[in-house]
Design an enzyme around this catalytic site. Sequence first.
Site, PDB file in Angstrom:
ATOM      1  N   GLU A 107      -7.638 -11.971   1.468  1.00 23.32           N
ATOM      2  CA  GLU A 107      -8.439 -10.745   1.638  1.00 23.32           C
ATOM      3  C   GLU A 107      -9.169 -10.456   0.332  1.00 23.32           C
ATOM      4  OE1 GLU A 107      -5.905  -7.469   2.782  1.00 23.32           O
ATOM      5  OE2 GLU A 107      -4.802  -8.730   4.179  1.00 23.32           O
ATOM      6  N   HIS A 141       0.819  -1.220   0.000  1.00 28.51           N
ATOM      7  CA  HIS A 141       0.000   0.000   0.000  1.00 28.51           C
ATOM      8  C   HIS A 141       0.852   1.270   0.000  1.00 28.51           C
ATOM      9  CE1 HIS A 141      -4.239  -1.150   0.374  1.00 28.51           C
ATOM     10  NE2 HIS A 141      -3.820  -2.224   1.012  1.00 28.51           N
ATOM     11  N   HIS A 178      -8.550  -6.777  -1.187  1.00 35.59           N
ATOM     12  CA  HIS A 178      -7.232  -6.207  -1.507  1.00 35.59           C
ATOM     13  C   HIS A 178      -6.806  -6.542  -2.937  1.00 35.59           C
ATOM     14  CE1 HIS A 178      -3.026  -4.952  -0.724  1.00 35.59           C
ATOM     15  NE2 HIS A 178      -2.802  -5.845  -1.673  1.00 35.59           N
ATOM     16  N   ASP A 211      -7.814  -1.177  -1.368  1.00 34.40           N
ATOM     17  CA  ASP A 211      -8.809  -2.021  -0.704  1.00 34.40           C
ATOM     18  C   ASP A 211     -10.177  -1.535  -1.153  1.00 34.40           C
ATOM     19  OD1 ASP A 211      -6.791  -3.357   0.679  1.00 34.40           O
ATOM     20  OD2 ASP A 211      -6.836  -1.905   2.311  1.00 34.40           O
TER      21      ASP A 211
HETATM   22 ZN   LIG Z   1      -4.947  -3.914   1.293  1.00 36.45          ZN
END
Ligand SMILES: [Zn+2]
Length: 205
Positions: free
Chosen positions: A181, A117, A184, A124
């Site tokens: 995730e 990130h 993401h 996200d």
């Molecule tokens: Zn992320």
Amino acid sequence: MEFRNLIWIFPLLASVGLGTPDERLVEVTPENVPGVVLDLRYATTNNLTGKALYPEAKAYLRMETIRKLRRVARELEEEGYRLVIWDAWRPASAQRALWQAKPDGKFLTPPSKISRHRRGTSVDVSLADKNGKILPMPSGFDEFNAKADEDFSDVPKEAAHRARILRRAMFSAGFSGVPDEWWHYDLRDWVDYEPIEEKEIGIRR
Ligand SMILES: [Zn+2]
């Protein structure tokens, strides 16, 4: 805020104005990502730290990431959805705060390593309906458990369906995902981009 941080913040404010980012970062807006719903959870207390980590609810990314998100937003619009952004470029200070709250290398990048990130290449995301209402998805943001992974057999069918729509749109625009995730995504060549530090943007610690 520590004094040594103020030393660079004050000249920055005087010269370029609050929140003006490094030129490699561009603010995400409805102008460059049509229909985008900014729900920047780290600018609120509604995140795993319980604290607001950002001074403003603004999302910054590399222009290449924004171009691809624009394609995602268009594709989602055709299906009656809008793209939600939960987090975008993330400074090291926020990564440290997250790690303090949840020091688990399975889900978070430890402060000793550079988070994806921090390069402005990762984002996200979630889904909203055409009115901007955020829709139920397989799990909450940063809900680090089995519901967040790619196996959607343990979540409601509707939520799994939406996560797959989101994934298809992100993949077809040129992003890659991660198994643990569903929210993401990264530019596929994220590793080729340099990290961007917070001193260039004036983020609160
Ligand atoms: Zn992320």
